[in-house]
Each structure stands twice: as structure tokens, then as C-alpha cells.
Design an enzyme around this catalytic site. Sequence first.
Site, mmCIF file in Angstrom:
data_model
loop_
_atom_site.group_PDB
_atom_site.id
_atom_site.type_symbol
_atom_site.label_atom_id
_atom_site.label_comp_id
_atom_site.label_asym_id
_atom_site.label_seq_id
_atom_site.Cartn_x
_atom_site.Cartn_y
_atom_site.Cartn_z
ATOM 1 N N ARG A 148 -1.063 -14.101 2.875
ATOM 2 C CA ARG A 148 -0.292 -12.847 2.076
ATOM 3 C C ARG A 148 -1.633 -12.493 0.872
ATOM 4 O O ARG A 148 -1.784 -13.666 0.172
ATOM 5 C CB ARG A 148 0.604 -13.129 0.940
ATOM 6 C CG ARG A 148 2.077 -13.267 2.119
ATOM 7 C CD ARG A 148 3.119 -13.452 1.829
ATOM 8 N NE ARG A 148 4.595 -13.616 2.956
ATOM 9 C CZ ARG A 148 4.718 -14.402 3.226
ATOM 10 N NH1 ARG A 148 4.297 -15.740 3.082
ATOM 11 N NH2 ARG A 148 5.806 -14.768 4.559
ATOM 12 N N HIS A 244 -2.418 -6.894 3.603
ATOM 13 C CA HIS A 244 -1.705 -7.556 4.596
ATOM 14 C C HIS A 244 -2.181 -6.759 6.115
ATOM 15 O O HIS A 244 -1.560 -7.482 6.922
ATOM 16 C CB HIS A 244 -0.583 -6.708 4.366
ATOM 17 C CG HIS A 244 0.889 -7.528 4.226
ATOM 18 N ND1 HIS A 244 0.991 -8.371 3.401
ATOM 19 C CD2 HIS A 244 2.092 -7.838 5.291
ATOM 20 C CE1 HIS A 244 2.079 -8.938 3.583
ATOM 21 N NE2 HIS A 244 2.740 -8.460 5.328
ATOM 22 N N ARG A 247 -4.180 -9.310 7.223
ATOM 23 C CA ARG A 247 -2.839 -10.270 7.997
ATOM 24 C C ARG A 247 -1.838 -10.451 9.312
ATOM 25 O O ARG A 247 -2.294 -10.929 9.983
ATOM 26 C CB ARG A 247 -1.999 -10.648 6.989
ATOM 27 C CG ARG A 247 -0.697 -11.370 6.704
ATOM 28 C CD ARG A 247 -0.029 -12.213 5.696
ATOM 29 N NE ARG A 247 1.054 -12.203 6.273
ATOM 30 C CZ ARG A 247 2.181 -12.997 6.309
ATOM 31 N NH1 ARG A 247 1.147 -14.757 6.550
ATOM 32 N NH2 ARG A 247 3.064 -13.449 6.953
ATOM 33 N N HIS A 270 6.807 -17.720 8.225
ATOM 34 C CA HIS A 270 7.564 -15.954 8.491
ATOM 35 C C HIS A 270 9.347 -17.484 9.090
ATOM 36 O O HIS A 270 9.041 -18.450 9.501
ATOM 37 C CB HIS A 270 7.459 -15.724 9.719
ATOM 38 C CG HIS A 270 7.079 -14.035 9.382
ATOM 39 N ND1 HIS A 270 6.250 -13.758 10.766
ATOM 40 C CD2 HIS A 270 5.947 -13.983 8.514
ATOM 41 C CE1 HIS A 270 5.759 -13.051 10.108
ATOM 42 N NE2 HIS A 270 5.361 -13.078 8.701
ATOM 43 N N TYR A 279 5.166 -8.250 16.479
ATOM 44 C CA TYR A 279 3.723 -8.778 16.538
ATOM 45 C C TYR A 279 3.403 -8.679 18.470
ATOM 46 O O TYR A 279 2.137 -8.353 19.217
ATOM 47 C CB TYR A 279 2.921 -10.296 16.399
ATOM 48 C CG TYR A 279 2.887 -9.834 14.810
ATOM 49 C CD1 TYR A 279 2.058 -8.893 14.668
ATOM 50 C CD2 TYR A 279 2.824 -10.038 14.679
ATOM 51 C CE1 TYR A 279 2.306 -9.169 12.766
ATOM 52 C CE2 TYR A 279 3.288 -10.773 12.879
ATOM 53 C CZ TYR A 279 2.423 -10.356 12.249
ATOM 54 O OH TYR A 279 2.164 -9.878 10.544
#
Length: 298
Positions: A148, A244, A247, A270, A279
Site C-alpha cells: 500500500r 494502488h 498493488r 488481507h 483478483y
Amino acid sequence: MKWQNAIRDFQLFLKIERGLSKNTIDSYTRDLEKLMSFLEENEINHTPTTIDEESIQQFIYEVAKKVNPRSQARIISGLRSFFDYLIFEDYRETNPTDLIEAPKIGRKLPDTLSEDEINALISAIDLSHPQGERNRTILETLYSCGLRVSELITLKISDLFFEEGFVRVIGKGNKQRFVPIHYAAQKYISSYIKDIRTHITPQKGFEDTVFLNRRGKGLTRQMIFIILKNLSLEIDLKKKISPHTLRHSFATHLLKNGADLRAIQQMLGHESITTTEVYVHLDKSYLKEVVETYHPRK
């Protein structure tokens, strides 16, 4: 009970009890301040302990004219947490948001870049510029580790464990995790620290911070956004990107190349696997490959 006092106590609760980040706490605070302003402007005389569902509903209706459904849902969620806190502290018996439905929103798929687009961004960096080497190292680090932006700008030299091939990251809620770092990113970071950073005098409090600006202070989130925005204009990239995006691209490319979803979850930090599962939806071909590879009826 005054609004300012209730909000201040709520902020402490979010920080100490729930361990939320400053950015998240600021977001909750802004939404509560919007509610305060709405009550004042409409001369609605309610405190945090007396406000009712009707007043909250009026506020949400007013907000709905100005923001998208996703923002509406976030505001309702934040208000619900605030009044749950007041119930927890015995200031209220009921939550005036309980019967208010948040707007239905679809799952937002994150934007990603292709490997060629990432290479083009990095190639567009002007290495003759004093900050060129630093900026290349920043992009390589973001893409190599899936950090992040808040994790990148607070990365410490003492967090680098290159012999083991990891970096220590302090994520949301001050949770610590160790993330593998690609040897190419290690090389760029080591070179930046040795050849560039060594010529900058860190200001007090930033002696251990990896990435510094010219004045020896840490970088801001906005600076990272600006670096990426300028690079995207340089290569005429039609996508709207942010830190982001790198990421998301990190996670998506790992998944497409066969990485385990649980491993990606750990690397991204996460808390729930359902957050990482987004994803899978980016590339349906991944699901097809899983069936073709692992189903017994090959």
C-alpha cells in the site's frame, strides 16, 4: 453529550481498541462532521444520544444527491459503527441506522496494468533527474511487494532483511507482516540507499526512513500519486492509475502465473480471503486453467 466530545472519544476508540489507521479514522470523522453540519444548517437540535432514524434518513437523502452509491454505503457503515460505539458505552440503547438500507453496489474490480504498461512507466522515468533513481526504486518496490502507498512511505531501513529475502511491513491496524522482495527490487533499493540517499541529510525522525525528499523528510502519499500521474501522461496511458494500481497488478500477475490465492492473501496483508478473491474475477481464464490442470477427468 456534545458532538465534538463524542467524535473525539470515538476516534480514540477506533485507534486504541480497533487499531484502525489514521486514514480510516479521518474518513469516519469527516462523515460525522458532515452529519453535524447538516444538523446545524437545518436547525435540527439533536445530540448523538437523541438523534433519531428520521433525521439520519434526511441526512442520507441529502448526501445521496452529491455522492455515488459506493460513498453512500461507506457513510452509512461509518455512522452505524459510531452509534454501535455509543451503545457499547451505554450512551444509547438503540442504533438509529439499523433500519436504513445501504444502496446495492456491485463488486468493484480493481484497475490493473499489463506487464508491458508497467515496463513502459518505469522506462519513462528520467534517470538524469535528481529524483529519477529514487522514483524508479519506488515503482519497482511497489510492484515487487504489492505494498500500500502508506506502507511504502513509512518503510524503514531497519525493515529490510535482504539476506532472508524479505521486508517487514506495518500494515493496517499496525499489523506486521513479512513480504518476499524480488532480487531486482533489492538491487534498486540497495543502490538508491548507497548512491543517492547517502547524499541527503535526514531530518529528525526520518533517519531510518527509506525514501526521502530533497529536504530529508519522508514522502507524502500525494507525492507518490503525482509521480505516477506524470509518468502516465508521459507514455500517454489512457487508464486512470494510482499507487494502488501497482498493488492490484502485483496480485493479478502472480495469480495469472499460478500463485496460490492464500499466499497472495498473506503478502497483501488481507485479513479475509474474500478480499483477495476479487483478483480471481479479473481473469476468468485462471478458473479454466485450474479445472484443466487439477480435475481428475483430464
